[in-house]
Structures are given as structure tokens and as C-alpha cells.
Motif scaffolding. Sequence first.
Motif, mmCIF file in Angstrom:
data_model
loop_
_atom_site.group_PDB
_atom_site.id
_atom_site.type_symbol
_atom_site.label_atom_id
_atom_site.label_comp_id
_atom_site.label_asym_id
_atom_site.label_seq_id
_atom_site.Cartn_x
_atom_site.Cartn_y
_atom_site.Cartn_z
ATOM 1 N N PHE A 268 24.536 48.062 41.970
ATOM 2 C CA PHE A 268 25.618 47.212 42.200
ATOM 3 C C PHE A 268 25.518 45.985 41.568
ATOM 4 C CE2 PHE A 268 26.691 49.725 46.411
ATOM 5 C CZ PHE A 268 26.769 50.572 45.569
ATOM 6 N N VAL A 269 24.308 45.524 41.372
ATOM 7 C CA VAL A 269 24.112 44.267 40.994
ATOM 8 C C VAL A 269 24.200 44.343 39.258
ATOM 9 C CG1 VAL A 269 22.410 42.407 40.519
ATOM 10 C CG2 VAL A 269 22.714 43.080 42.821
ATOM 11 N N GLU A 270 23.657 45.452 38.949
ATOM 12 C CA GLU A 270 23.696 45.686 37.250
ATOM 13 C C GLU A 270 25.169 45.814 36.817
ATOM 14 O OE1 GLU A 270 22.183 49.085 34.205
ATOM 15 O OE2 GLU A 270 21.227 48.709 35.997
ATOM 16 N N GLN A 271 26.090 46.358 37.971
ATOM 17 C CA GLN A 271 27.384 46.525 37.520
ATOM 18 C C GLN A 271 28.319 45.347 37.234
ATOM 19 O OE1 GLN A 271 28.909 48.929 35.831
ATOM 20 N NE2 GLN A 271 27.443 50.682 36.488
ATOM 21 N N LEU A 272 27.788 44.325 38.118
ATOM 22 C CA LEU A 272 28.068 42.829 37.900
ATOM 23 C C LEU A 272 28.272 42.269 36.587
ATOM 24 C CD1 LEU A 272 27.004 41.058 40.853
ATOM 25 C CD2 LEU A 272 29.145 42.098 40.878
ATOM 26 N N GLU A 273 27.746 42.979 35.739
ATOM 27 C CA GLU A 273 27.402 42.629 34.262
ATOM 28 C C GLU A 273 28.361 43.294 33.380
ATOM 29 O OE1 GLU A 273 25.774 39.947 33.383
ATOM 30 O OE2 GLU A 273 24.527 39.793 35.400
ATOM 31 N N SER A 274 29.163 44.214 33.851
ATOM 32 C CA SER A 274 30.129 45.250 33.109
ATOM 33 C C SER A 274 31.220 44.170 32.588
ATOM 34 C CB SER A 274 30.851 45.928 34.415
ATOM 35 O OG SER A 274 31.836 46.720 33.678
#
Length: 447
Positions: A268-274
Motif C-alpha cells: 500500500f505504501v508503494e502504491q502511494l507513489e502511483s
Amino acid sequence: MHDLRRQALESSKTVSRKARSRVASGANSKSNSALNSPAQSRAASRNPSRHGSDDEDYLSDGTAWSTNSIDDILNSDDADVPADAWKAELHNRVEQIVERKRSSTEGRAESLNAYAHILKARFAKDDIEGRIGELLPSILRSIKSETSERETVTALRALSVTMVTLDSEDIYDSVADLLRRTVSNSESIQVKISAIHALGTAAFFGGTSEEELEDTMVFFLEIVESDGLSIDAHDEGSVVIAALEEWGLLATALDDLEEVTEAAMEAFVEQLESADAGVQTASGEAIALLYEKSYTPLENDEEASSDHDSDSDEPRGTEKMVKRYNVYRRQDQLLHTLDALANASSRRISKKDRKTLHSNFADIRNSVEKPTRGPKYSTAIDQETGRVYGGGRMKVKINRSCEVRIDKWWKLQRLNALRRVLQAGFTHHFDENEAVSRCLPFSMSER
């Protein structure tokens, strides 16, 4: 699992002769919005939508399916026709869905759409329960054959509202394998999205074990971790959003998320960079939920420790909460990222997306820093008591004496899931459908 969900979880109007004539002629007509080809447009090229319209279904190309004739049956004030006219229309649609030999692809899509529309607007468990042995195989056949995108999408949505209506303990086993295959193998992005939502609904409302529910969450998490690649939908933001939303719904049914938190947080934290604001928001809401679930009420035989959330500005009477485990090892870095999203100002982001990010991530950041604070938590001071107002600013009015306070992230996840399935019929189902009302506790209005 059914008990777990229970714990964690009309007056009909009449129809004019003119309306009846439109219904009679419309039942055999083709849809005004037939698809010419499967929708394969990428999420980055369209405005991401967190939730569907409250009163219309949309095809993946944005075309509305006409439901005017059915709305005439459901909402007409003309006293010329029996109050249960919608039941007769529902019966006709059920017959059309079950009788496939003489039907066309467009005809089946129209019947499934009308059936689902009625089920959203009216609680019709008694009217369909006796026919489910015929209805379910026919709906599943429309999904499995995938003759057209429209028929498949309508069948998936009809299946979802059927499961919420019936609240059966044995539907999951009948539909789960097919729904997973559809998510993985369909060539239509819109079908994949609808199948993800149907699978989440089946796992929550269709009767499943805790082990099966967790397995479904793993399936959704793999979609998020791979940016959709695990189901051949790489970089399709709308697919990732659907997986995040359904993961969040299922997470609300589990008491303890400690074992799944580390892997979920990394994804989820990685997807904050989407680059997709919808993906960022859905990820942020899932993160806030994980932080909220890391706190549980102080037990009677426990003493408050240094881990106890003891904000001096909490409203009096608030339940004492205890931190049970660490959610994320790099919380300072996470807070920095959330601050940036809450104050995003890049010209590459549309004005609408900036507003959405600012509003949502202010709340998400607040909950990560103080996990006992839910969405729309107010830090404004009550001049009479000198304390903050706290949670409860977000409310859904059901009727004159009942409103639902969305003061927790788990409540928001469930509200959004129910609205995806029931759309404008949510409040009606809350009044009459126990499967819906038990998902969200309510408070009686003082007036």
C-alpha cells in the motif's frame, strides 16, 4: 464466518397506464447503449471514479443504461396500478433470465440489468429466494460464457446484489472459483473490475470460512503488489483500485490483522507513489484501516500502559484503546509522504484530484499519527467543554430517527462497499435488509 460477520458487520408506489405501456414496449426493445467493442482504455486516460453513480449504471465507455421504465414502476405516484407492480416486473425479469433458449445476448443483458435495478431499489429476498436454484446457474452461465462485455458485467452486478439480498451461507462455494477465473482470464478490463467486486461481495456476504476469506485477501493483495500484472492487467489503475477496495472490505471482518499487516503495508505504501489519484486514495484508506485495527479496547483485566492512547483532547466517554503492535517500521517516512499528498500542488494533477487528495490525506495522515481518530475527525474545540468535538462529522441519514455515523475507517470501507452494490438503494436496504443494517451500527436521532 457467518457469526463473525454478524458481530463485525415500504411502502410501494403505483404506476400509471402510460408507464406500464412504456415498460411493456421496453421489455422487448434492445438497449440504447450496446457495446461495439470491449473497453480496454487504461485508467490513466480516464477520470478515476471512487464510486459509481447513486442512480445509474454505466458501461465502461460512460454510456448510461436506460432504467427509466423500471423507475416509473418503482416511483410513480399514480394510484391506478397495484402497489406491488414492481413484483410483477421482477417476476417477468426472473423468467427471462432463467429461460435462456429463446433469448439473445442483448436481451439477457437487458433482463439482468432490470433485475439488478429492481433488487437495488427494493428488498426482494422473499421474491427471489425460491427461484435461486434456477437464477444462480443462469447468472453464472452469463458470466462464464462472456458472450459480450455488457452481458457479463450486468450478470456480475446482478450476482452481487443477489448475494447482498439473500445473505446466504452457501453461495460463496458456488461462485468463488468462477469469479477468480474471470478476474484472471477475462480480456475485458471492465469485466475484471466487476468480477473483483463480486468476489469481494461473495467472500463477505456469501458464507465463507476465515481461512477462505484470508485466501481471497491474498489474491487481491497480489493484484495490488503486481500493479495488476498477476491478472494480466498491468498498470490498469481501475483494477488496482477495485482490489484495494475489496481487500479493505474483507479486512473489516477480521479481528486481528497483525499477521497480514507487514506485507499489506509494503504494497500500500508503494502504491502511494502511483500516478493515479484513485489508487493513491484507496491505498491511503487501507493504510488508515490497518493503523486503526492495530488498536483494540482496553480489557477489564488490563491496566493502561505507556502504549495506551491517552490523548488529552479526546471527548469524554471515549473507549480506552490500546496499541497491540507496530504497523510500519518507517512511520516517519510514511508521515512525510502523507503530508506531501495532503498538500499536493503539482500542475500535473487536475484541480479535482488535488482537492480529493488534500481532503482524504489530511484525514489519513491524522489517523496514522493518532490511530484512534477516524475519518473526518474534528480537532475544533467545543467552547462549553474545552475539548475537541472528535469523530462523527460524517453521517448518513437513513430516515427521521436513524443515522449512521461514519467515525471509523472500517465503517467507511463497508459503507463504500454497500454503495457500490446497492447504489441509491442503500438507505432502503438499510431499513429492511438485516444483512446491510448489521454491517453498520446506527444511532437514534434526538429530534
